[in-house]
Structure formats: structure tokens, C-alpha cells
Design a protein around this motif. Structure first.
Motif, mmCIF file in Angstrom:
data_model
loop_
_atom_site.group_PDB
_atom_site.id
_atom_site.type_symbol
_atom_site.label_atom_id
_atom_site.label_comp_id
_atom_site.label_asym_id
_atom_site.label_seq_id
_atom_site.Cartn_x
_atom_site.Cartn_y
_atom_site.Cartn_z
ATOM 1 N N ALA A 88 13.380 4.027 1.438
ATOM 2 C CA ALA A 88 13.982 4.838 0.254
ATOM 3 C C ALA A 88 13.088 4.620 -1.012
ATOM 4 N N ALA A 89 12.592 3.464 -1.046
ATOM 5 C CA ALA A 89 11.721 3.004 -2.237
ATOM 6 C C ALA A 89 10.419 3.933 -2.171
ATOM 7 N N ALA B 172 5.356 13.385 -7.547
ATOM 8 C CA ALA B 172 5.075 14.751 -7.297
ATOM 9 C C ALA B 172 5.772 15.518 -8.550
ATOM 10 N N THR B 173 6.679 14.854 -9.264
ATOM 11 C CA THR B 173 7.237 15.532 -10.545
ATOM 12 C C THR B 173 6.480 15.128 -11.773
ATOM 13 N N GLY B 174 6.006 14.029 -12.112
ATOM 14 C CA GLY B 174 5.322 13.600 -13.230
ATOM 15 C C GLY B 174 6.343 12.675 -13.894
ATOM 16 N N ALA B 175 7.497 12.360 -13.301
ATOM 17 C CA ALA B 175 8.389 11.379 -14.003
ATOM 18 C C ALA B 175 7.402 9.970 -13.911
ATOM 19 N N PRO B 176 7.781 9.102 -14.828
ATOM 20 C CA PRO B 176 7.018 7.888 -14.976
ATOM 21 C C PRO B 176 7.365 6.988 -13.738
ATOM 22 N N PRO B 177 6.420 6.087 -13.381
ATOM 23 C CA PRO B 177 6.668 5.194 -12.257
ATOM 24 C C PRO B 177 7.791 3.924 -12.663
ATOM 25 N N GLU B 178 8.653 3.711 -11.390
ATOM 26 C CA GLU B 178 9.593 2.539 -11.846
ATOM 27 C C GLU B 178 9.232 1.652 -10.773
ATOM 28 N N MET B 179 9.976 0.330 -11.071
ATOM 29 C CA MET B 179 9.794 -0.811 -10.166
ATOM 30 C C MET B 179 10.116 -0.232 -8.731
ATOM 31 N N GLY C 81 0.930 -1.123 0.112
ATOM 32 C CA GLY C 81 -0.130 0.093 0.076
ATOM 33 C C GLY C 81 0.844 1.247 0.055
ATOM 34 N N LEU C 82 1.998 1.178 0.100
ATOM 35 C CA LEU C 82 2.915 2.195 0.080
ATOM 36 C C LEU C 82 3.939 2.446 -1.317
ATOM 37 N N VAL C 83 4.117 1.352 -1.662
ATOM 38 C CA VAL C 83 4.708 1.118 -3.158
ATOM 39 C C VAL C 83 3.934 0.135 -4.164
ATOM 40 N N THR C 84 4.290 0.430 -5.429
ATOM 41 C CA THR C 84 3.168 -0.033 -6.367
ATOM 42 C C THR C 84 4.065 -1.203 -7.217
ATOM 43 N N PHE C 85 3.820 -2.504 -7.003
ATOM 44 C CA PHE C 85 4.205 -3.420 -7.759
ATOM 45 C C PHE C 85 3.143 -3.664 -9.096
ATOM 46 N N ALA D 256 7.243 8.898 -4.013
ATOM 47 C CA ALA D 256 6.843 10.086 -3.765
ATOM 48 C C ALA D 256 7.166 11.230 -4.626
ATOM 49 N N HIS D 257 8.443 10.968 -4.961
ATOM 50 C CA HIS D 257 9.303 11.855 -6.040
ATOM 51 C C HIS D 257 8.632 11.982 -7.335
ATOM 52 N N TRP D 258 8.527 10.617 -7.776
ATOM 53 C CA TRP D 258 7.769 10.804 -9.335
ATOM 54 C C TRP D 258 6.434 10.795 -9.251
#
Ligand SMILES: NC(=O)c1ccc[n+]([C@@H]2O[C@H](COP(=O)([O-])OP(=O)(O)OC[C@H]3O[C@@H](n4cnc5c(N)ncnc54)[C@H](O)[C@@H]3O)[C@@H](O)[C@H]2O)c1
Length: 234
Positions: free
Chosen positions: A215-216, A225-232, A136-140, A221-223
Motif C-alpha cells: 500500500a505504501a 503521478a498527481t503532483g501531491a507532496p511526498p509523505e512519510m 528503493g521502492l519508498v522514500t524515507f 506512485a499516486h503522489w
């Protein structure tokens, strides 16, 4: 806080049972709630605890559970299911979306609806421990309905914490990675997680996040907030 009376949902197995066992060995009275009647009876006999058969997705049954535990000072809203279809959102059946949300999100919401007004009107200090997940905090990508339901549980837990600020009711959200239970053959010992969760409750911490994962969560939160694409996430 001093925990003397607790309720644990999903208490017949896994994390719920470990929480209940730890609470019992710390001297608390515990009401175990689970939909699996046979496993519930066995856990209650082993732990010397009361059992109330409860399907957390049913608001009426959660209300009856709250009525059966009027002196509760710790409510553990822990029951959850993975569902049958893990995969991309379009690969999950409509039935799976409905059932996973009904148990994972509905179970927490029904618990808050049943217990919080009673706790507030008692005026006593109390705490709510909500089992969300690292999912629920990161997305797989292949988390199916489970991942989305746990993101919703995180939001509900945050709403509850914000709404209850300034009251005698605290909220803690447990966000484990893999734990060795009926849900996963691998991972952390549920007894260790239960100890960590109850220490966080006593310390008044909001989240319990596994080592190595903060860190993950920050990268996500960074992407966002910035519009960068999601990563694993790893
Ligand atoms: N095991 C893991 O790796 C892991 C990781 C992160 C979060 N979690 C979460 O931890 C919580 C507990 O899961 P677990 O790992 O102990 O799994 P588990 O399957 O061992 O235990 C879940 C318990 O919930 C009960 N349950 C299921 N549906 C219910 C319902 N409708 N009403 C009442 N009880 C119901 C089951 O009968 C079972 O006893 C869940 O919310 C799960 O999503 C588990």
C-alpha cells in the motif's frame, strides 16, 4: 527452474550467506564472492563452497568471477553497504555518495556486464536475483546515499528485466525491509528471506516485497503521478 550452479555476491555474511546456505542444502554448487577475505574463507569452509575474493565495485574482478563460473544458472547480485552518513542528501559526504553508489549500483551493473553476455551466448535458461531494498521502492527522508542507490538498483533491475524479456534469462528483484544481518540488529531471519527469494526465482516472479508494504508503494506512485507532496511511507 532447476538451479544447479549459482554465484552469490556478498556471500560471506547476512542475506548472501543465507542464500548460499539454502542453495547448498538444495544441492546446488555455489561460488561465494565477497570482499571480506577472512569471512569468505570461513563461509566457504562451512558451506562446502568455492570462494572467489571479489570487490563488486571493480568491473575487472566481476569479470574474473564470471569467468570462474562458466556453468552458472543463478547469479545473485546481492553485495551492498549502507555507508557512514545516513541523513538528508546534503549531510552525506562526497566520499560516501561515491562509495555507496560504486558498491550498490556499480556492483549490480558490473555483475550484469560480466554475466549477461556470457549467459545469452550459452543459450541456457538462467536467472539473475538482484538484492535491492524496500528503501528503493519508498522514500524515507534520512536514507542518505543508501536510499538513492537502492532506487537506482530498482531502475537497473527493471531495465534488465525489460531488456531480457523473450530470452531464457529471468530477473527477480528482492526488496526486503529490515533483515537481521551485519547491516541491522533487527528484522526478519535471513534464512526465511532466502527461502522466499528462491521460491520467487523458481516461480519467475519479478519482485519480492515484504507483507504490509504494497500500500505504501502504491501511495508513492499516486503522489508521483498527481503532483501531491511526498509523505512519510508509514
Ligand atoms: N539487512 C537489511 O535490513 C537489508 C534490507 C534491505 C536490503 N538489504 C540489502 O541486502 C544486501 C545484503 O546485505 P546484508 O543485510 O546481508 O548485509 P551484511 O553486511 O550482513 O552483508 C553484506 C556482505 O556484502 C559484503 N560486501 C560489502 N562490500 C562489498 C564489495 N564491495 N564487494 C563484495 N562484497 C562486499 C560484505 O563483506 C558482507 O559480507 C545488501 O545489498 C543490502 O543493501 C539489507
Amino acid at each position: 527452474m532447476n538451479i544447479t550452479n549459482a554465484v552469490v555476491t556478498g556471500a560471506a555474511g547476512g542475506i548472501g550467506r543465507a542464500l548460499a546456505a539454502r542453495l547448498r542444502s538444495d544441492g546446488a554448487r555455489v561460488v561465494l564472492a565477497d570482499v571480506n577475505e577472512a569471512a569468505l574463507a570461513e563461509a566457504a569452509a562451512e558451506l562446502g563452497a568455492e570462494a572467489v575474493r571479489t570487490d563488486v565495485s571493480d568491473a575487472g574482478q566481476m569479470d574474473a568471477l564470471a569467468a570462474a563460473a562458466p556453468d552458472v544458472d543463478l547469479v545473485c547480485l546481492n553485495a551492498g553497504i549502507v555507508g557512514r552518513d545516513l541523513g538528508a542528501p546534503w549531510e552525506v559526504s562526497p566520499q560516501d555518495w561515491d562509495r555507496v553508489f560504486a558498491v550498490n549500483v556499480g556492483g549490480v551493473v558490473n555483475g550484469l556486464r560480466a554475466f549477461v553476455p556470457r549467459l545469452l551466448s550459452s543459450g541456457r535458461p538462467a536467472h539473475i536475483l538482484i538484492t535491492a531494498s524496500l528503501a528503493g521502492l519508498v522514500t524515507f527522508p534520512t536514507g542518505g546515499a543508501y536510499a538513492a542507490s537502492k532506487h537506482a538498483v530498482v531502475a537497473v533491475a527493471e531495465q534488465a528485466a525489460l531488456s531480457l524479456a523473450g530470452t531464457p534469462i529471468g530477473v527477480t528483484m528482492l526488496c526486503p525491509a529490515l533483515v537481521r544481518t551485519g547491516m541491522s540488529p533487527d528484522g526478519e531471519d535471513p534464512a526465511d528471506l532466502a527461502e522466499q527469494a528462491l521460491a520467487a526465482v523458481r516461480a519467475g516472479a519479478f519482485t519480492v516485497v515484504p507483507d504490509g508494504w504494497p500500500a505504501a508503494i502504491t501511495r508513492r506512485a499516486h503522489w508521483l503521478a498527481t503532483g501531491a507532496p511526498p509523505e512519510m511511507p508509514f
